[in-house]
Design an enzyme around this catalytic site. Sequence first.
Site, mmCIF file in Angstrom:
data_model
loop_
_atom_site.group_PDB
_atom_site.id
_atom_site.type_symbol
_atom_site.label_atom_id
_atom_site.label_comp_id
_atom_site.label_asym_id
_atom_site.label_seq_id
_atom_site.Cartn_x
_atom_site.Cartn_y
_atom_site.Cartn_z
ATOM 1 N N PHE A 198 0.350 -1.063 0.093
ATOM 2 C CA PHE A 198 -0.363 0.002 0.371
ATOM 3 C C PHE A 198 0.739 0.819 0.199
ATOM 4 O O PHE A 198 0.153 2.261 -0.072
ATOM 5 C CB PHE A 198 -1.018 0.026 1.065
ATOM 6 C CG PHE A 198 -0.445 -0.139 2.223
ATOM 7 C CD1 PHE A 198 0.244 1.530 3.611
ATOM 8 C CD2 PHE A 198 0.094 -1.305 3.432
ATOM 9 C CE1 PHE A 198 0.233 0.883 4.655
ATOM 10 C CE2 PHE A 198 0.506 -1.376 4.232
ATOM 11 C CZ PHE A 198 1.370 -0.549 4.877
ATOM 12 N N HIS B 54 -4.559 10.494 11.546
ATOM 13 C CA HIS B 54 -2.941 9.594 11.933
ATOM 14 C C HIS B 54 -2.705 9.899 13.986
ATOM 15 O O HIS B 54 -3.630 10.561 13.623
ATOM 16 C CB HIS B 54 -1.610 10.507 11.651
ATOM 17 C CG HIS B 54 -0.112 9.883 11.836
ATOM 18 N ND1 HIS B 54 -0.263 8.537 11.429
ATOM 19 C CD2 HIS B 54 0.304 10.411 13.167
ATOM 20 C CE1 HIS B 54 0.852 8.066 12.218
ATOM 21 N NE2 HIS B 54 1.297 9.318 12.785
#
Length: 370
Positions: free
Chosen positions: A143, A204
């Site tokens: 990814f 995040h």
Amino acid sequence: MDERYAFTVEWYDFNASLTRRYQFLYFVADNTIEMYDIKNRRTFLKRSKCDSVCLSDFFIGSVINVHSRQLTIVDYADEYTRRQLSEVSERTLAIIKPDAVKHMGSIIDIIHNEGFKVCRAQMVHLTRKEAAEFYEEHTGKAFFENLLDFMTSRPSVAIELMASNAIKKWRTLLGPTNSATARLEAPSSLRAKFGTDGTRNACHGSDSPSSASREIQFFFGMRRQSTAQFTNCTLCIVKPHAVAAGLTGKIIENIEKKGFTISALEMFNLEKANAEEFLEVYRGVVAEFNQMVVELCSGPCVAMEIRADDAPRVFRDFTGPADPEIARHLRPNTLRATFGKDKIKNVVHCTDLPEDGLLEVEYFFKILQQ
């Protein structure tokens, strides 16, 4: 017991071009302070009341305003203070990712309501090299390239958060990495509410103290290029009193709902000289000039570049009259009518003159960053 905390603080004396260091004592019971000049070994400020600070303002790296002087806390001055406060001042890095920047008002409001303190914040647009460095632990994974494409596609917002057990607390609030899993297992989490998948997952959070230290240094250890575009723009400043009251998220949310584009954002701590220089156009024009200066340098503020067609005029209309009481009668749906207290604590500064829109944006996002 007269609970007392001790810190080492620094103040840059512009007149002498020297950084001066003091021992700073804070007494909780009556909100008083005392300062001791370390070099000259003498009392610099006798114990006195200081309403501009409170206990939550005291952490390493914090900038506090005392009698128009900006003091930076550089260390704890005794072990008692270190033991008592280091546990409740853990830091972590939060990033509002490109897919969720349009929801940053709501996210920042949730951050405040969950008891986090925002220490620093800045909108950034990562280059591919910067994104690869930040996510280097994922190099070679399937990814990785897609992650880089996503994180460099548009600006994101980096925020340094502080709280007791901040790292675990923030990751719990985020929820599972995959947004679909988050919607099943933690439906009230940020990723459940604002995320799409495992990459476009809204936010995040650092996963350990060492990661938090590295990531905070990555974003805030150096001066970063602002995302300001300097076209069709005007300036909005969330004033220190509104930041302290936790209104930043709600104000941004209102701005977003009205259809304005927030193309740059950063938290600033203004020196008195900077506040006077920025507000110079009001000197001799409004009776409250000195109070306006004191307010603007009384603590951290959040400056934003606002973009729209005819931005200075339409945003000023949305902000409302300078006096919130008048705003509540004449323009009840404006920002100042909704959140303002008085002419000084009227939650936001906005550019008043159309020709000053670009100049004010440049002051914060060019001049102050030099």
